[in-house]
Enzyme design. Sequence first.
Site, mmCIF file in Angstrom:
data_model
loop_
_atom_site.group_PDB
_atom_site.id
_atom_site.type_symbol
_atom_site.label_atom_id
_atom_site.label_comp_id
_atom_site.label_asym_id
_atom_site.label_seq_id
_atom_site.Cartn_x
_atom_site.Cartn_y
_atom_site.Cartn_z
ATOM 1 N N ASP A 48 0.833 -1.213 0.000
ATOM 2 C CA ASP A 48 0.000 0.000 0.000
ATOM 3 C C ASP A 48 0.863 1.256 0.000
ATOM 4 O O ASP A 48 0.347 2.373 -0.073
ATOM 5 C CB ASP A 48 -1.025 -0.023 1.146
ATOM 6 N N ASP A 87 -1.069 -6.382 -0.626
ATOM 7 C CA ASP A 87 -1.237 -5.725 0.669
ATOM 8 C C ASP A 87 -2.703 -5.365 0.867
ATOM 9 O O ASP A 87 -3.324 -4.756 -0.021
ATOM 10 C CB ASP A 87 -0.397 -4.432 0.671
ATOM 11 N N LYS A 116 -0.997 -9.588 2.719
ATOM 12 C CA LYS A 116 -0.318 -9.101 3.934
ATOM 13 C C LYS A 116 -1.266 -8.147 4.643
ATOM 14 O O LYS A 116 -1.969 -7.363 3.982
ATOM 15 C CB LYS A 116 0.983 -8.388 3.565
ATOM 16 N N GLU A 118 -1.666 -5.669 8.492
ATOM 17 C CA GLU A 118 -0.963 -5.083 9.636
ATOM 18 C C GLU A 118 -1.676 -5.408 10.948
ATOM 19 O O GLU A 118 -2.905 -5.422 10.991
ATOM 20 C CB GLU A 118 -0.893 -3.557 9.473
ATOM 21 N N GLU A 186 8.718 -3.967 10.737
ATOM 22 C CA GLU A 186 9.121 -2.652 10.220
ATOM 23 C C GLU A 186 9.539 -1.737 11.365
ATOM 24 O O GLU A 186 8.815 -1.581 12.363
ATOM 25 C CB GLU A 186 7.950 -2.028 9.439
#
Length: 275
Positions: A48, A87, A116, A118, A186
């Site tokens: 993204d 993403d 993926k 978050e 990250e």
Amino acid sequence: MTERITAPSLRSRKTRLGCDPIVMLTAYDSPGGRIADAAGVDAILVGDTVAHVVLNHSDTLHIDVGVMAHHIQAVARSDPRALVVGDMPWLSYHLSVEDAVQNAAALVRAGAGAVKLEGGLRRVAAVRAIIDAEIPVIGHLGLTPQSVHTLGTASKVQAKNEESAEALIKDAEALETAGISALVLEAVPDVVAARVTEALDVPTIGIGAGPHCDGQVIVFHDLLGLTHGRVPKFVRQYADLTSIAINAVSAWADDVRARKFPSDSESYHMPAPQT
Ligand code: KIV
């Protein structure tokens, strides 16, 4: 042709003996996908970050599943051997598990071989449901840019004290139990990334997380010097394509102005008259 890389094959790279380093690069279109694949990366993340680096938004919250699917299709049409990871954008897995599965399926139909998303413990239900629908999931912890408004910290680096490092490890373990194939870490201190990497059986893939992860991911435009603005500390630029491109465009513009372009050989001609 060598075999395509899948989420299970990426997952199986980490064994008790260690992990053959995983190389993941972002890409957002077919030329990027072709370049990444020709360079032999293992996974292409249609991230993204497209919101920043391609569409010039100030954060990643401005894009939706339709935009992500559009870019995943473009990368998938480059037919890479690498695993294409789509993403999941903000709000595509936050509302209900049904919605999360439908949105993950839209990215798979666009060409992703894994998605993926978050977040940790709070996202476990969504992760489980997506995996139950036969879609591999890659987790993402540490700096989670979709939380820009709730992280509320000037510093981007996460898990900088023992309490938050332990919370991050708990999140990572919960995601692993839920069945993720790999975990992106990250902007966390190197020692914290090393602890997570040690604690998990699935591979960790770092960005700004030091050298102890099982693999590394980087943004295409950062690696190639195409980024506009500040370059983060963890980026090593391997080329300055912006300068190369500006020089090429200037040379073409000069040739146009000097009437040196196009040449005779670059022009179409009427066919020779038939005799
Ligand atoms: O969206 C993205 O490109 C990412 C990477 C920075 C890991 O999530």
